[in-house]
Design a protein around this motif. Structure first.
Motif, PDB file in Angstrom:
ATOM      1  N   THR A 112       0.878  -1.312  -0.035  1.00 29.30           N
ATOM      2  CA  THR A 112      -0.037   0.051   0.046  1.00 29.30           C
ATOM      3  C   THR A 112       0.805   1.228  -0.028  1.00 29.30           C
ATOM      4  OG1 THR A 112      -0.185   0.065   2.594  1.00 29.30           O
ATOM      5  CG2 THR A 112      -1.878  -1.228   1.390  1.00 29.30           C
ATOM      6  N   LYS A 113       2.208   1.037   0.142  1.00 28.57           N
ATOM      7  CA  LYS A 113       3.239   2.210   0.164  1.00 28.57           C
ATOM      8  C   LYS A 113       4.247   2.219  -0.826  1.00 28.57           C
ATOM      9  CE  LYS A 113       2.867   2.283   5.042  1.00 28.57           C
ATOM     10  NZ  LYS A 113       2.270   3.680   5.364  1.00 28.57           N
ATOM     11  N   PHE A 114       4.444   3.410  -1.482  1.00 28.89           N
ATOM     12  CA  PHE A 114       5.590   3.621  -2.327  1.00 28.89           C
ATOM     13  C   PHE A 114       6.972   3.526  -1.544  1.00 28.89           C
ATOM     14  CE2 PHE A 114       1.957   5.513  -4.747  1.00 28.89           C
ATOM     15  CZ  PHE A 114       1.876   4.411  -5.685  1.00 28.89           C
ATOM     16  N   LEU A 115       8.105   3.338  -2.583  1.00 31.53           N
ATOM     17  CA  LEU A 115       9.253   3.302  -1.960  1.00 31.53           C
ATOM     18  C   LEU A 115       9.971   4.953  -2.061  1.00 31.53           C
ATOM     19  CD1 LEU A 115      10.939   0.125  -2.708  1.00 31.53           C
ATOM     20  CD2 LEU A 115      10.408   0.902  -0.519  1.00 31.53           C
ATOM     21  N   THR A 116       9.382   5.656  -1.361  1.00 32.59           N
ATOM     22  CA  THR A 116       9.886   7.110  -1.061  1.00 32.59           C
ATOM     23  C   THR A 116       9.608   7.814   0.180  1.00 32.59           C
ATOM     24  OG1 THR A 116       9.473   9.279  -1.959  1.00 32.59           O
ATOM     25  CG2 THR A 116       7.539   8.073  -1.863  1.00 32.59           C
ATOM     26  N   GLY A 117      10.554   8.681   0.427  1.00 35.61           N
ATOM     27  CA  GLY A 117      10.129   9.123   1.996  1.00 35.61           C
ATOM     28  C   GLY A 117       9.661  10.615   1.941  1.00 35.61           C
ATOM     29  N   GLY A 118       9.288  11.008   0.406  1.00 33.88           N
ATOM     30  CA  GLY A 118       8.738  11.989   0.245  1.00 33.88           C
ATOM     31  C   GLY A 118       9.351  13.075  -0.944  1.00 33.88           C
ATOM     32  N   THR A 119       8.673  13.506  -1.786  1.00 34.18           N
ATOM     33  CA  THR A 119       9.427  14.519  -2.831  1.00 34.18           C
ATOM     34  C   THR A 119       8.224  15.348  -3.296  1.00 34.18           C
ATOM     35  OG1 THR A 119      11.025  14.642  -4.600  1.00 34.18           O
ATOM     36  CG2 THR A 119       9.250  12.785  -4.732  1.00 34.18           C
TER      37      THR A 119
END
Length: 218
Positions: A112-119
């Protein structure tokens, strides 16, 4: 027969336990920079795995090599101005060097999540949102204040790109050969790329070796 400890014996035992505790306790202190480095190494290896499993070669696109899987660091509004990284394949549209919707890798531990810490970007997942993997925001998670590239990588572009053989690439400032995968935008490493992580007190350097892409702590 002795049935109890004397006061001197009890004090002696307490002193010995105190000395041992003082010697052992530092070994249990958290090293947040080392934790960040260990996490980053595992994600570098996962990015390499994605590249080897998902070759982005497209004979109808002269810039197809720009769309390979990569791990890219950001420090912008979308990451709450903290150091963060994103794993994506820049295969859509004009290959801008930044992720678009649908290009970011899915978290294999939580689909359910993407491999990003935010951008930052149009409709992109930002730090703190439900679809972000907040651990990839190493500024917030581990207190990382500096991410510095060096060695075989340009210091001004903070990304690693892998080809279908798992070989790591980085960008070199050669405008004449910008479009050539051999010597321009994505140039194969010829020496180890070093990534320095620091929280202002502790520094750890990760090396990514040329050809093999082997990532390890120096």
């Amino acid at each position: 027969m002795k049935k109890a400890f004397t006061m001197i014996e009890l004090v002696f035992v307490i002193v010995i336990v105190g000395i041992l505790s003082a010697m052992i306790a530092p070994n249990f202190q958290r090293n947040s920079v080392r934790e960040a480095a260990d996490q980053l190494i595992s994600h570098i290896r996962y990015t390499q795995h994605l590249a080897m499993m998902d070759d982005k070669f497209n004979p109808n696109d002269s810039k197809w090599f720009k769309g390979r899987w990569q791990l890219h660091f950001y420090q912008n509004l979308g990451s709450d101005n903290q150091w963060s990284y994103t794993i994506f394949a820049d295969w859509k549209g004009t290959h801008s060097g930044n992720p678009d919707n649908g290009e970011i890798a899915i978290n294999p531990l939580d689909p359910t999540k993407f491999l990003t810490g935010g951008t930052s970007g149009t409709a992109l997942t930002q730090y703190g949102e439900a679809e972000a993997t907040n651990e990839l925001n190493i500024g917030h998670k581990y207190g990382i204040t500096t991410v510095q590239f060096g060695g075989g990588c340009r210091s001004t572009v903070k990304y690693l790109n892998f080809d279908y053989l798992g070989r790591p690439s980085n960008s070199f400032p050669n405008s004449l050969s910008y479009e050539l995968p051999s010597s321009g935008y994505h140039k194969l490493l010829t020496s180890a790329c070093n990534i320095l992580l620091s929280d202002g007190t502790t520094n750890i350097t990760i090396a990514i070796e040329p050809e093999t892409g082997y990532a390890h702590i120096l």
